[in-house]
Design an enzyme around this catalytic site. Structure first.
Site: not given
Ligand code: PMP
Length: 308
Positions: A47, A263
């Site tokens: 991110k 994830s």
């Protein structure tokens, strides 16, 4: 400034592509699986790329002034990336996140000086989004970054992650495996790969149910669908169970020496599933799983010992 030195913002991206040698045992040499080590970004996750793109574009367009306020909702990693960039680039951060976000994340955010607005854990990341919308309406002078609907999010991946993967695989990438959160990674990298490596399959991975432990990922059927999501970009949609993601995280640590986040475990597990299918079909494959963040973000979780 020394030649070759970088600012924090410039240090984002160009992460290593690491070949998996142990979890792939039994597969033919022509089927290769790689982890894109996004935890090696300065803020510790994929991110950083989206946050840098969003902030730099907003500064350039004058939507965010020096010393101004950036508001957004984040389950953690985008928030950490904004929080890191706030002192470095000179803005203030107000961040909405579910109150059950793990302690490491909250402590990290506060260590960078971010202001946290904690929202109802039962509403998960959607609760944080609704709160950010409410605050944005009440405070029009704040820049609402809205990562779920901001094109700068996917464009950051179109400009960086996509070209890096083509270069690092010398154009040989056959499968790109990405998780679905804001969908920025999958949309931006996927679009770049569709244009530049037309034989590459873009694989979008979601949790297998609305109640899952794949932090950062969304079960699209039961969640607010991000505005930047375009169902035409992925060639394939797959799902992953939380238990399989946990098991893959444990195996990556013990067998490959790579401490990845949950994830990332789901995406590596999916990459291995594809590798087995390609091997059975007798095809060569170069499969890349995005490893969105590292295992150190989840050390207080309880899945590390199970089955080990
Ligand atoms: N995994 C983790 C750990 C994340 O923080 C995120 C971001 N929400 C994702 C996957 C999904 O990435 P994207 O937002 O680009 O879809």
């Amino acid at each position: 400034m020394l030649r070759g030195s970088q600012t924090v913002a410039e240090a984002i991206g160009n992460t290593p592509l690491i070949r998996l040698n142990r979890l792939t045992q039994g597969l033919p040499d022509s089927v290769e699986v790689y982890a894109k080590a996004e935890w090696m970004n300065p803020g510790g996750s994929v991110k950083d790329r989206a946050a840098r793109g969003i902030v730099l574009d907003a500064l350039e367009k004058g939507q965010l002034a020096a010393g101004g306020v950036l508001l957004d909702a984040s389950s953690g990693n985008t928030g950490i990336a904004y929080a890191m960039l706030a002192p470095a680039l000179g803005f203030k951060l107000k961040l909405c996140l579910p109150s059950n976000a793990n302690e490491e994340r909250k402590k990290t955010l506060r260590a960078y000086g971010a202001e946290l607005i904690l929202t109802d854990p039962a509403l998960s990341s959607d609760g944080a989004i609704l709160k950010a919308r409410e605050l944005s309406a009440a405070n029009p002078s704040w820049f609402y970054a809205d990562q779920y609907n901001n094109d700068s999010n996917w464009q950051a991946h179109y400009q960086t992650t996509g070209p890096e993967l083509v270069e690092q695989t010398q154009g040989k990438i056959t499968h790109f495996v990405a998780g679905i959160g804001t969908t920025g990674t999958c949309m931006g990298t996927g679009r770049y790969l569709r244009e530049n490596t037309p034989l590459c399959q873009v694989v979008a991975v979601q949790p297998d149910s609305p109640f899952h432990g794949l932090e950062g990922m969304k079960h699209l059927e039961s969640a607010i669908v991000p505005g930047i999501y375009d169902g035409e970009v992925p060639h394939q949609q797959r799902v992953c169970q939380t238990e399989l993601a946990h098991e893959t995280v444990r195996r990556m640590g013990k067998e490959e020496g790579l401490l990845i986040g949950i994830s990332a475990g789901a995406l590596v597990a999916t990459a291995l599933e594809i590798a087995n299918e390609e091997a059975k079909a007798g095809r060569a494959a170069t499969i890349v799983a995005i490893c969105c963040d590292g295992g150190s973000r989840y050390l207080s979780d309880h899945f590390w010992e199970e089955g080990s």
